[in-house]
Design an enzyme around this catalytic site. Structure first.
Site, short mmCIF file in Angstrom:
data_model
loop_
_atom_site.label_atom_id
_atom_site.label_comp_id
_atom_site.label_asym_id
_atom_site.label_seq_id
_atom_site.Cartn_x
_atom_site.Cartn_y
_atom_site.Cartn_z
N ARG A 174 34.35 37.40 44.10
CA ARG A 174 34.13 36.91 42.74
C ARG A 174 34.08 35.39 42.65
O ARG A 174 33.69 34.85 41.61
CB ARG A 174 35.20 37.47 41.79
CG ARG A 174 35.07 38.97 41.58
CD ARG A 174 35.95 39.50 40.47
NE ARG A 174 35.58 40.85 40.09
CZ ARG A 174 36.19 41.97 40.51
NH1 ARG A 174 37.23 41.90 41.32
NH2 ARG A 174 35.77 43.16 40.11
N GLY A 212 44.13 43.80 52.43
CA GLY A 212 44.54 42.41 52.36
C GLY A 212 45.71 42.20 51.41
O GLY A 212 45.80 42.87 50.37
N HIS A 254 33.31 38.44 53.20
CA HIS A 254 33.62 37.05 53.52
C HIS A 254 34.65 37.03 54.63
O HIS A 254 34.98 38.09 55.20
CB HIS A 254 34.09 36.31 52.27
CG HIS A 254 35.19 37.03 51.51
ND1 HIS A 254 36.43 37.29 52.05
CD2 HIS A 254 35.20 37.58 50.26
CE1 HIS A 254 37.17 37.93 51.17
NE2 HIS A 254 36.45 38.14 50.07
N GLY A 275 37.77 36.82 54.59
CA GLY A 275 38.93 37.68 54.33
C GLY A 275 38.68 39.07 54.88
O GLY A 275 39.51 39.63 55.62
N HIS A 276 37.52 39.62 54.56
CA HIS A 276 37.15 40.94 55.11
C HIS A 276 37.05 40.85 56.63
O HIS A 276 37.49 41.77 57.34
CB HIS A 276 35.81 41.40 54.54
CG HIS A 276 35.77 41.53 53.04
ND1 HIS A 276 35.09 40.65 52.25
CD2 HIS A 276 36.32 42.45 52.21
CE1 HIS A 276 35.21 41.02 50.97
NE2 HIS A 276 35.96 42.10 50.92
P1 AMP Z 1 37.26 44.10 48.17
O1 AMP Z 1 35.96 44.16 48.88
O2 AMP Z 1 37.42 42.91 47.27
O3 AMP Z 1 37.63 45.42 47.53
O4 AMP Z 1 38.36 43.87 49.30
C1 AMP Z 1 38.44 44.72 50.40
C2 AMP Z 1 39.70 44.40 51.16
O5 AMP Z 1 39.66 43.06 51.59
C3 AMP Z 1 40.96 44.56 50.30
O6 AMP Z 1 41.97 45.18 51.08
C4 AMP Z 1 41.30 43.15 49.97
O7 AMP Z 1 42.68 42.95 49.75
C5 AMP Z 1 40.86 42.43 51.22
N1 AMP Z 1 40.63 41.00 50.93
C6 AMP Z 1 39.87 40.49 49.92
N2 AMP Z 1 39.95 39.16 49.91
C7 AMP Z 1 40.79 38.80 50.93
C8 AMP Z 1 41.29 37.56 51.43
N3 AMP Z 1 40.94 36.39 50.89
N4 AMP Z 1 42.12 37.59 52.48
C9 AMP Z 1 42.49 38.78 53.04
N5 AMP Z 1 42.06 39.97 52.62
C10 AMP Z 1 41.22 39.99 51.57
#
Ligand code: AMP
Length: 284
Positions: A189, A149, A36, A38-39
């Site tokens: 999620r 993140g 998304h 964030g990524h």
């Molecule tokens: P995940 O795929 O959930 O393991 O997240 C991968 C990376 O993206 C991790 O370093 C998370 O902290 C970061 N991340 C997830 N959601 C966000 C967000 N809303 N804003 C910034 N970084 C994010």
């Protein structure tokens, strides 16, 4: 340049070696996919700071508890690739489970004193899975800079400790939390939330913002912050609080009076979906 998609460590290392031969620095964005904005913000930061950007997509079984959502975790691979292309990543590393954890795998990284608090208390073994896989990804890719993140602030704190303790030759960056227009922190999620839960979920962000306002107005007592935040979250329909904590960001230990670098962190269930969010404060 078109994006390259590989599944093996050998192909990853060969691609990174070609980039290094061109004198490019290497950035790594580790993810579990279901990408998304964030990524995307992490990929963009990597794009801005490094010459060759690797995104890993691996739903890491080791960081899921036995009753967690490993099986149903979303895996929209084609959409993920499109997002990586749009953000001009160079390489997507998408290893199979057996590549990361081949038969006979026995080793784990533990960050004692930090791994069992907050998220670690609610999710036993979670951080051992995270630190172990991140160390492996760092060794597979060998980036100059890796991007994470603040959404997972405790995770970053552990990874920073691991990098320091194990003398890892990498810089780690923590990027700001990206939110939906109503304040809800973006998360893979969030897709589990039904419309009513989705509508209630920003209460988590609003509670943290209220804490920020209290601190700006001079409040320094942690208990006053957690009490107000809990009330605010509890008022949201269907919310069930796991924890609301005010801790020292270095030690992750609870504090009574705010000073220095402070993490206000919360985890809340909406139905079966567990959401986390946090606020990092610098108190002079
Ligand atoms: P995940 O795929 O959930 O393991 O997240 C991968 C990376 O993206 C991790 O370093 C998370 O902290 C970061 N991340 C997830 N959601 C966000 C967000 N809303 N804003 C910034 N970084 C994010």
């Amino acid at each position: 340049m078109t994006i390259e998609i590989v599944e093996t460590i050998e192909e990853t290392r060969a691609a990174v070696a070609r980039a290094r031969a061109l004198a490019l620095s290497v950035g790594l964005v580790p993810t579990m996919g279901a990408l998304h904005e964030g990524h995307a913000s992490l990929i963009r930061q990597a794009r801005a700071e490094t010459g060759y950007v690797v995104v890993s997509i691996f739903v890491n079984p080791a960081q899921f508890g036995p009753d967690e959502d490993l099986e149903r975790y979303p895996r929209p691979f084609d959409a993920d690739i499109r997002l990586c292309e749009r953000e001009r990543a160079n390489l997507v590393f998408h290893p199979a489970s057996a590549t990361v954890y081949p038969p006979g795998f026995r080793t784990a990284v533990e960050v004692h004193g930090l791994q069992d608090l907050l998220e670690g208390a609610s999710r036993p073994g979670h951080f051992r899975g995270v630190t172990t896989v991140v160390l492996k990804l760092l060794n597979m890719v060998r980036p100059d800079i890796a991007y994470f993140g603040q959404k997972d602030a405790q995770q970053f704190r552990l990874l920073e400790q691991m990098a320091r303790d194990l003398d890892l030759p990498v810089a780690l960056r923590m990027c700001p939390i990206v939110r939906a227009p109503d304040g809800l922190a973006l998360s893979s999620r969030n897709a589990y939330l039904d419309p009513a839960q989705r509508q209630a979920a920003p209460a988590l962000f609003h509670a943290l913002e209220e804490a920020r306002r209290q601190v700006a107005a001079g409040e320094r007592r942690a208990e006053e912050l957690t009490k107000r935040a809990r009330d605010r979250i509890a008022a949201a329909p269907g919310a069930r609080i796991d924890y609301v904590a005010v801790v020292d960001f270095a030690t992750l230990q609870p504090i009574e009076i705010l000073h220095g670098r402070v993490l206000v962190a919360a985890a809340v269930y909406f139905g079966a979906t567990r959401l986390i969010d946090n606020l990092l404060l610098e108190i002079p």
